[in-house]
Write an enzyme that holds these catalytic residues in place. Structure first.
Site, PDB file in Angstrom:
ATOM      1  CE  LYS A   8      -4.076  -2.136   2.071  1.00 16.23           C
ATOM      2  NZ  LYS A   8      -5.182  -1.945   3.047  1.00 16.23           N
ATOM      3  CD  GLU A  47      -8.774  -9.694  -3.285  1.00 15.79           C
ATOM      4  OE1 GLU A  47      -9.628  -9.310  -2.475  1.00 15.79           O
ATOM      5  OE2 GLU A  47      -7.590  -9.946  -2.953  1.00 15.79           O
ATOM      6  CB  THR A 101      -7.734  -5.998   9.290  1.00 14.27           C
ATOM      7  OG1 THR A 101      -7.992  -7.182   8.556  1.00 14.27           O
ATOM      8  CG2 THR A 101      -8.096  -4.781   8.467  1.00 14.27           C
ATOM      9  CE1 TYR A 118      -9.450  -3.129  -0.144  1.00 10.82           C
ATOM     10  CE2 TYR A 118      -8.625  -1.144  -1.192  1.00 10.82           C
ATOM     11  CZ  TYR A 118      -8.406  -2.287  -0.430  1.00 10.82           C
ATOM     12  OH  TYR A 118      -7.153  -2.582   0.042  1.00 10.82           O
ATOM     13  CG  HIS A 153      -5.582  -6.427   0.033  1.00 15.98           C
ATOM     14  ND1 HIS A 153      -6.770  -6.493   0.721  1.00 15.98           N
ATOM     15  CD2 HIS A 153      -5.707  -7.284  -1.019  1.00 15.98           C
ATOM     16  CE1 HIS A 153      -7.581  -7.347   0.106  1.00 15.98           C
ATOM     17  NE2 HIS A 153      -6.962  -7.845  -0.952  1.00 15.98           N
ATOM     18  CG  ASN A 212      -4.219  -2.370   6.553  1.00 15.50           C
ATOM     19  OD1 ASN A 212      -4.049  -1.956   5.414  1.00 15.50           O
ATOM     20  ND2 ASN A 212      -5.081  -3.330   6.833  1.00 15.50           N
ATOM     21  NE  ARG A 258      -3.037  -6.023   6.975  1.00 17.62           N
ATOM     22  CZ  ARG A 258      -4.016  -6.832   6.593  1.00 17.62           C
ATOM     23  NH1 ARG A 258      -4.407  -7.808   7.394  1.00 17.62           N
ATOM     24  NH2 ARG A 258      -4.602  -6.667   5.436  1.00 17.62           N
ATOM     25  NE  ARG A 282      -6.986 -13.818   5.875  1.00 16.32           N
ATOM     26  CZ  ARG A 282      -7.463 -12.583   5.762  1.00 16.32           C
ATOM     27  NH1 ARG A 282      -7.148 -11.843   4.708  1.00 16.32           N
ATOM     28  NH2 ARG A 282      -8.234 -12.059   6.684  1.00 16.32           N
TER      29      ARG A 282
HETATM   30  P1  CMP Z   1      -7.474  -4.585   3.377  1.00 17.86           P
HETATM   31  O1  CMP Z   1      -6.937  -5.910   3.714  1.00 17.86           O
HETATM   32  O2  CMP Z   1      -6.884  -3.856   2.236  1.00 17.86           O
HETATM   33  O3  CMP Z   1      -9.051  -4.730   3.138  1.00 17.86           O
HETATM   34  C1  CMP Z   1      -9.971  -3.673   3.336  1.00 17.86           C
HETATM   35  C2  CMP Z   1      -9.348  -2.517   4.033  1.00 17.86           C
HETATM   36  O4  CMP Z   1     -10.268  -1.649   4.685  1.00 17.86           O
HETATM   37  C3  CMP Z   1      -8.471  -3.022   5.157  1.00 17.86           C
HETATM   38  O5  CMP Z   1      -7.335  -3.645   4.661  1.00 17.86           O
HETATM   39  C4  CMP Z   1      -8.231  -1.741   5.926  1.00 17.86           C
HETATM   40  O6  CMP Z   1      -7.265  -0.911   5.294  1.00 17.86           O
HETATM   41  C5  CMP Z   1      -9.586  -1.075   5.794  1.00 17.86           C
HETATM   42  N1  CMP Z   1     -10.411  -1.324   7.000  1.00 17.86           N
HETATM   43  C6  CMP Z   1     -10.962  -2.484   7.390  1.00 17.86           C
HETATM   44  N2  CMP Z   1     -11.661  -2.315   8.552  1.00 17.86           N
HETATM   45  C7  CMP Z   1     -11.541  -1.023   8.872  1.00 17.86           C
HETATM   46  C8  CMP Z   1     -12.024  -0.232   9.959  1.00 17.86           C
HETATM   47  N3  CMP Z   1     -12.769  -0.757  10.939  1.00 17.86           N
HETATM   48  N4  CMP Z   1     -11.701   1.085   9.987  1.00 17.86           N
HETATM   49  C9  CMP Z   1     -10.949   1.616   9.007  1.00 17.86           C
HETATM   50  N5  CMP Z   1     -10.449   0.906   7.927  1.00 17.86           N
HETATM   51  C10 CMP Z   1     -10.745  -0.389   7.875  1.00 17.86           C
END
Ligand code: CMP
Length: 142
Positions: free
Chosen positions: A11, A128, A93, A51, A117, A114, A104, A87
């Site tokens: 990211k 994806e 996350t 997304y 992904h 974060n 992360r 993962r």
């Molecule tokens: P990612 O794995 O890219 O998938 C969806 C993204 O949404 C996740 O990582 C985070 O960057 C974001 N995300 C998921 N949950 C939250 C949350 N509760 N608040 C803010 N961002 C979130």
């Protein structure tokens, strides 16, 4: 154990901090093989499309703004149980909940920023990977 492929996105916050290599090194040391890789910049529409399942979430606009704010690296990772393995290496996350030593935990700036992904299932991985890569751009190595 089965050989799988999964999608990984490095990211914008990692790109800006010039830490791409550190992330890739950690993925490779964990036994994942990079079988496709490119740097791209998502426009707003393409980011929304990727997304789309989060479109009703409160953080959606922040997420789209962030992921389209700079180039990203999209990659296909291959390995035994690659979806789950990736993962584990990424961690939760929410970086505040991610175990120490996970990507992360080490590279995130917030839950939106974060750092990385990874696909959450084999079905998502296929979807994806197809979103970013043509079959001829993927070079299976196992
Ligand atoms: P990612 O794995 O890219 O998938 C969806 C993204 O949404 C996740 O990582 C985070 O960057 C974001 N995300 C998921 N949950 C939250 C949350 N509760 N608040 C803010 N961002 C979130």
């Amino acid at each position: 154990m089965q050989i799988e492929q999964t999608l990984s996105i490095i990211k914008p916050n990692v790109i800006i901090k010039n830490s791409i290599g550190s992330i890739i090194s950690r993925l490779e040391k964990a036994g994942l093989f990079i079988v496709a890789s490119k740097m791209i910049k998502l426009n707003w529409e393409k980011a929304v499309s990727f997304y789309i399942e989060h479109k009703n979430k409160s953080f959606f606009e922040d997420l789209i703004h962030f992921i389209s704010s700079s180039p990203i690296i999209v990659q296909v990772l291959e390995g035994y149980n690659a979806v789950q393995r990736n993962r584990e290496i990424m961690g939760n996350t929410n970086p505040k909940l991610a175990l120490s030593g996970t990507l992360r935990s080490d590279y995130s700036d917030s839950i939106v920023e974060n750092s990385i992904h990874g696909s959450d299932s084999i079905i998502s991985a296929k979807k994806e990977i197809n979103f970013f890569f043509k079959t001829k751009e993927i070079f299976s190595r196992i």
